[in-house]
Enzyme design. Structure first.
Site, short mmCIF file in Angstrom:
data_model
loop_
_atom_site.label_atom_id
_atom_site.label_comp_id
_atom_site.label_asym_id
_atom_site.label_seq_id
_atom_site.Cartn_x
_atom_site.Cartn_y
_atom_site.Cartn_z
CG ASP A 1 0.22 16.82 13.80
OD1 ASP A 1 -0.39 17.61 14.54
OD2 ASP A 1 1.35 17.06 13.34
CB ILE A 2 -4.76 17.07 17.02
CG1 ILE A 2 -5.00 15.60 17.34
CG2 ILE A 2 -6.06 17.87 17.12
CD1 ILE A 2 -5.91 14.88 16.38
CE1 TYR B 1 0.24 7.44 -25.41
CE2 TYR B 1 1.48 9.37 -26.10
CZ TYR B 1 1.24 8.01 -26.16
OH TYR B 1 2.00 7.21 -26.98
CE LYS C 1 3.74 -5.79 -27.90
NZ LYS C 1 4.04 -6.64 -29.07
CG HIS C 2 -0.89 -5.25 -25.54
ND1 HIS C 2 -0.89 -3.87 -25.53
CD2 HIS C 2 -0.50 -5.60 -26.79
CE1 HIS C 2 -0.53 -3.40 -26.71
NE2 HIS C 2 -0.29 -4.44 -27.50
CG ASN D 1 -12.55 -17.79 -19.69
OD1 ASN D 1 -12.76 -17.88 -18.50
ND2 ASN D 1 -13.53 -17.68 -20.60
CG HIS E 1 -12.18 -10.29 -14.82
ND1 HIS E 1 -12.42 -10.99 -13.65
CD2 HIS E 1 -12.77 -11.00 -15.82
CE1 HIS E 1 -13.14 -12.06 -13.94
NE2 HIS E 1 -13.36 -12.08 -15.24
#
Length: 528
Positions: free
Chosen positions: A128-129, A219, A279-280, A422, A528
């Site tokens: 769309d323009i 939060y 968990k976590h 690790n 990570h």
């Protein structure tokens, strides 16, 4: 700029026509003159409304297959003119430009067109323009003009008019303007991202991301952090499109952990009944079984302590037996591709337990982009979709793994892909028996996983730790033989790892000295 701006003339030109007739009828009832284009104008006329064509306003017909219809001074002048600037007012009078007080525009469905698999030329035609140009003009002039880009805002607009004698307030127009600029930014993001992919540009010079607010969260990871959940518009099965049947609103950590659990359980779409407990963001138990209830019980027995307050993901619809087992301890969230009526009734007695149902499992091989914010920028990469090919494993030890060991090695490798580095994962008979995650030293992960297995053996009254006769997966190579030796001392009989260390020969020799079978994958799974 004025606090309250009258609404006498509106331009309505939309691709998504849901609610358009009702909105236009409500505006007309308030004495608002309606301008429109193409299909929107036809729809409104067919509904019996009086509509003036933009082509009549500009004196130019739509041309070039609709590419040019609103790019005209009588449109943009009507949107951009400052009503309290004498020079602007004089220019409007001189050139016969009437003010446009409300713009209602939603854009060509570019995202949907691309998602449907359109070819390059079709996608280009759906950029769309005129729409973005008008939206940006109206949003810039929000001191006088209201701009609506979402069907969801129609009711809010009418409520605003009712509350202010047919006028809009500056605060309301400013909120609409912010939404409008976010919409055009997201639209341009979709176009530029698609085009980069279409031309094979893996790392374009400029890159942006966009999302739509799904939920304002209480939060973030901690109570002092603000947070919100945004979706990217994908219709793939998963957390963003799941139906929550019961329980409290999901928190930031709930969403993060549930996504991790669902991603891992989706690896087992074609397997026996499977259960993942997270968990976590790390799996603390993963297992297959003859039934979901058996799979849950085996996953739970990997680490009962960590499973308390965890997230459970299933690769089959939740049944009553599994539901009863899950409710024996406190569980935050259960996500599954469906649930029986009996299972739902069992969960209904646990008001705080969230039950999320998906339309299926995710496809772990689907390409996607992952990004991580860092100071001053962000990292972008492909999602880790790597999987072992049937002939990918290279036996590097004197002893080759048995068929049972080989099956467990593949299972352990799949789990290790979803464990924070690790990562060390002990598995036996299609179930994890020890998980070591997120340690700075690989040997520490190996020791932690073995120790947790020993702790569970003691708690369950087992004669020996379940690591006896297990296999071990390592997400990256063993830099030294110490991690492998630790695994062997815990009772492991086979190892799967990427290989590629400068000390591979030393590690292989340590395996052979202990009668271990070891295979290399040639693929690493850092997380990570």
């Amino acid at each position: 700029m004025t606090d309250r701006a009258p609404l006498t003339r509106a331009l309505l030109s939309v691709s998504d026509k849901d609610g358009l007739v009702e909105l236009a009828r409500a505006l007309a009832a308030r004495g608002v003159e309606l301008l429109s284009t193409g299909g929107s104008a036809r729809l409104l006329r067919d509904a019996g409304l009086e509509v003036r064509d933009v082509a009549d306003l500009t004196g130019f017909p739509e041309m070039m297959d609709g590419r040019v219809k609103t790019l005209h001074p009588k449109v943009h002048g009507g949107l951009l003119a400052l009503r309290d600037d004498p020079g602007h007012v004089a220019a409007m009078e001189q050139h016969g430009i009437a003010p446009i007080d409300l713009l209602v525009v939603n854009l060509y469905p570019f995202e949907a067109t691309v998602a449907a698999g359109a070819d390059y030329d079709t996608a280009i035609e759906n950029i769309d323009i005129g729409g973005p140009a008008m939206i940006r003009a109206a949003a810039k002039n929000h001191g006088h003009v209201a701009v609506v880009t979402d069907v969801e805002d129609y009711d809010a607009l009418l409520a605003e008019l009712d509350a202010n004698d047919g006028q809009t307030t500056y605060a309301f127009r400013r909120r609409l303007a912010q939404t409008a600029y976010a919409r055009t930014a997201a639209y341009d993001t979709a176009v530029s991202t698609w085009m980069a992919s279409a031309i094979g540009e893996a790392a374009p010079r400029r890159r942006s991301f966009a999302g739509t607010l799904a939920q304002t969260l209480r939060y973030g990871e901690n109570p002092h952090q603000q947070a919100a959940f945004y979706t990217d518009g994908s219709d793939a099965p998963g957390l963003a499109n799941a139906e929550q049947l019961q329980g409290k609103e999901l928190s930031y950590n709930n969403i993060n952990d549930t996504d991790a659990a669902f991603a891992l359980v989706s690896e087992f779409a074609d397997a026996a009944p499977a259960c993942v407990i997270v968990k976590h963001a790390n799996p603390c138990g993963v297992a297959t079984g003859g039934s979901l209830a058996e799979a849950y019980g085996r996953a739970f027995d990997c680490d009962r302590t960590s499973a308390f307050g965890g997230i459970v993901a299933l690769n089959r619809p939740l049944d009553a037996a599994t539901a009863r087992a899950i409710t024996e301890i406190f569980t935050e969230v259960v996500i599954a591709p469906g649930a029986s009526d009996e299972a739902r009734a069992i969960f209904a007695a646990k008001k705080n337990l969230r039950l999320l149902l998906t339309a299926g499992l995710a496809d772990p091989t689907t390409a996607a982009t992952a990004f991580t914010q860092v100071s001053g920028g962000f990292l972008v990469q492909d999602r880790d979709t790597g999987r072992l090919a049937p002939d990918a494993l290279k036996v590097v030890s004197e002893r080759a793994p048995s068929e049972r060991e080989l099956a467990d090695l593949r299972f352990a490798w799949t789990v290790a892909k979803h464990v924070k580095s690790n990562a060390i994962v002990y598995c036996k008979d299609g179930a994890t028996v020890g998980v070591g995650a997120g340690q700075m030293s690989r040997v520490d992960s190996t020791r932690i996983a073995a120790r947790k297995a020993a702790d569970m053996a003691e708690a369950l009254g087992l004669a020996a730790p379940p690591t006896q006769g297990s296999v071990v997966a390592s997400d990256a190579f063993f830099p030294f033989a110490d991690g492998l030796i630790t695994a062997a001392e815990a009772g492991a009989t086979a190892i799967i790892q990427p290989g590629g260390s400068m000390r591979d020969d030393e590690v292989i020799a340590a395996a052979d000295a202990r009668g271990l079978a070891m295979v290399f994958t040639g693929m690493r799974h850092f997380r990570h």
